[in-house]
Design an enzyme around this catalytic site. Structure first.
Site, PDB file in Angstrom:
ATOM      1  N   ASP A 391      -6.530 -80.353 -46.055  1.00  0.00           N
ATOM      2  CA  ASP A 391      -6.032 -81.814 -45.864  1.00  0.00           C
ATOM      3  C   ASP A 391      -5.983 -82.140 -44.488  1.00  0.00           C
ATOM      4  OD1 ASP A 391      -4.400 -84.091 -47.330  1.00  0.00           O
ATOM      5  OD2 ASP A 391      -3.390 -83.658 -45.346  1.00  0.00           O
ATOM      6  N   ASN A 399      -5.639 -93.325 -38.661  1.00  0.00           N
ATOM      7  CA  ASN A 399      -6.100 -94.530 -39.413  1.00  0.00           C
ATOM      8  C   ASN A 399      -5.382 -95.683 -38.619  1.00  0.00           C
ATOM      9  OD1 ASN A 399      -8.297 -94.209 -40.764  1.00  0.00           O
ATOM     10  ND2 ASN A 399      -7.422 -93.945 -42.630  1.00  0.00           N
ATOM     11  N   ASP A 408     -13.011 -93.096 -41.123  1.00  0.00           N
ATOM     12  CA  ASP A 408     -14.179 -92.777 -42.228  1.00  0.00           C
ATOM     13  C   ASP A 408     -15.246 -91.829 -41.179  1.00  0.00           C
ATOM     14  OD1 ASP A 408     -13.162 -94.491 -43.861  1.00  0.00           O
ATOM     15  OD2 ASP A 408     -14.605 -96.233 -43.525  1.00  0.00           O
ATOM     16  N   GLU A 435      -7.991 -87.623 -47.972  1.00  0.00           N
ATOM     17  CA  GLU A 435      -8.504 -86.688 -46.889  1.00  0.00           C
ATOM     18  C   GLU A 435      -8.705 -85.400 -47.219  1.00  0.00           C
ATOM     19  OE1 GLU A 435      -4.330 -87.720 -46.244  1.00  0.00           O
ATOM     20  OE2 GLU A 435      -5.951 -88.755 -46.748  1.00  0.00           O
TER      21      GLU A 435
END
Length: 525
Positions: A391, A399, A408, A435
């Site tokens: 993770d 983000n 992304d 993720e």
């Protein structure tokens, strides 16, 4: 390395990989082959017929020239023998008036019995007429100026001499002189005995041989002088052969065949010549090349028209077959193209169904299928299976700070780094969700899996992606590792979901312990 390159969609199935339809070129080749065979066979048959006609003409011309030479040789030989008898009587009787008077009815009788003879004559040493077979004698007749008289006067040879055609002084007819020398008892020249042959008789003999409308036939002396010729022309009488090639052949050989334009009228002919066996004469037969091949040309034209009609039928039928085959081939090509497009679309759909659109990695669906296959296989052979869950640490902050586009891109680079850490073909990586990423390591125990997971975590760290919201200052991942060993108590019944649950619990533990680390789940009880 992974079982297949991550993120690479299946390549479209090229039409070239499909079996090529060769029916159209084969059909075209067959039609062309049939056409060439028809044309080639017709050409070969025409060439063979041409050669056969030519050989036939050569044989015919040779036979005709030999027949003419032999027939006229017999006539002239007969005349020569009559001259020998007359010469003998004159030389034995010393050409006295009594001998000449007794000879006159003999000469008349000889001429009367021979259609070929124009007359018989005896000339004195000064050329005066001593005795002859003619009913009247021209006043002051003298033949000392004739070529044959000068020949015998100046040449002691006793052989029969054949002169060139001349006009008779007694009748005005064209004649061929055949003469012999008369000697006195001392061997001196005493006169000439002459037999004159009708040119029209020789021409009648030549008319009896069929040489075609454009053909020619002639009687010549061995020095090439023409005695008479068909077609008849007074201009050719006594004329010498003008063409050096024909003259050389004529003088060097006793028989032969030459193909050349006639030296008389320029018509292209096949010329055959033959020497007479007993006299200094030769016969030539010339067959027109146009007439030799007239029937061949007619047959060839008929055959060619037939072949053209046949070729037109073959062409029409071949064109229809080619169009039909082309239509079928085009339809087959369209079907193949549609089939290829369908196969390509199906492959893309399968790829999209099992791959993540963002990172190009396998997706959760592919992971679920793969983990079951791997666990079933390892259970069969009693081999361990390990699963590592990763993770991205503090990804929500990443983000929020940089935006979803940068997020992304971060996921794509992290996925590539994680994928680069696995080396074996059977190892498998998938984007599990958000993720999170999962790595399946068949036939790998906990220690080996830990090494792979640590290498994957280090690969992400090595990216040095700036992350202000992380205490580490760059993007990191946390990992949870679970290993299923079939010898462990209670592990025989472990399911993929249970194995993943332990790995997920270990991942949670890694986050609880401060992130950017790998935690291994304990073995099940």
């Amino acid at each position: 390395m992974p079982s297949e390159p991550p993120g690479t969609p299946p390549s479209p199935l090229p039409l070239q990989s499909l079996a090529k339809d060769r029916s159209l070129p084969v059909t075209i080749g067959f039609v062309v082959l049939v056409t060439l065979l028809l044309i080639g066979s017709n050409g070969w048959l025409a060439w063979r017929a041409h050669a056969a006609e030519w050989d036939k003409a050569r044989v015919s011309a040779k036979n005709l020239s030999r027949a003419v030479a032999q027939q006229l040789d017999s006539v002239v030989s007969e005349v020569g023998r009559a001259l020998v008898v007359i010469q003998y009587e004159l030389e034995r009787g010393d050409m006295s008036p009594g001998t000449l008077e007794a000879l006159q009815p003999v000469l008349v009788n000889q001429v009367a019995q021979a259609d070929h003879l124009h007359g018989l004559f005896v000339y004195g040493r000064d050329g005066s007429w001593l005795v002859h077979s003619q009913p009247l004698q021209p006043p002051g007749a003298n033949n000392a100026d004739r070529d044959y008289f000068a020949h015998h006067r100046d040449n002691p040879s006793a052989r029969t001499y054949i002169g060139t055609p001349i006009r008779s002084r007694s009748t005005g007819d064209w004649i061929i002189p055949v003469s012999r020398r008369i000697n006195d008892p001392e061997g001196r020249f005493a006169g000439v005995v002459l037999a004159s042959l009708h040119v029209r008789y020789v021409l009648q003999v030549l008319q009896g041989f069929d040489v075609g409308h454009k053909g020619a036939i002639a009687l010549l002396r061995t020095d090439g002088r023409i005695l008479t010729r068909r077609p008849y022309s007074e201009d050719t009488l006594g004329r010498a052969i003008a063409d050096p090639q024909l003259q050389a052949q004529f003088l060097q050989r006793r028989s032969g065949i030459v193909v050349m334009p006639s030296p008389i009228d320029g018509v292209e002919r096949l010329i055959s010549f033959e020497y007479a066996p007993n006299t200094p004469l030769a016969a030539t037969v010339a067959l027109s090349e146009d007439e030799i091949f007239a029937q061949w040309r007619q047959a060839t034209w008929v055959q060619a028209v037939g072949i053209l009609l046949l070729l037109s039928v073959v062409g029409a039928a071949g064109g229809y077959v080619i169009r039909t085959v082309k239509q079928r081939s085009d339809a087959d090509l369209r079907l193949r193209s549609i089939h290829g497009a369908l196969v390509e679309a199906h492959a893309r759909m399968e790829h999209m169904a099992e791959h993540d659109g963002l990172t190009g990695m396998h997706n959760r669906r592919a992971y679920d299928r793969r983990i079951r296959e791997v666990m079933a296989q390892c259970r069969r052979y009693g081999r361990p299976v390990s699963v590592a869950m990763f993770d991205v640490d503090f990804f929500k902050r990443y983000n929020d700070e940089l935006g979803h586009l940068e997020g992304d891109e971060c996921l794509r680079r992290v996925a590539a780094a994680l994928a680069g850490a696995i080396r074996r073909p059977g190892d498998f990586i998938a984007r599990y969700g958000g993720e999170e990423f999962a790595i399946v390591l068949p036939e790998t125990d906990a220690a080996g899996a830990y090494l792979v997971a640590s290498a994957a975590r280090a690969a992400v760290v090595a990216l040095q992606l700036p992350h202000a919201g992380s205490p580490f200052g760059h993007v990191t991942v946390s990992g949870g590792l679970a290993c299923c060993t079939w010898e462990a108590a209670g592990s025989a019944g472990e399911t993929p979901e249970e194995l993943m649950g332990r790995a997920d619990a270990a991942l949670y533990g890694a986050k609880q312990q401060g992130r950017n680390r790998i935690v291994t789940a304990p073995s099940p009880n």
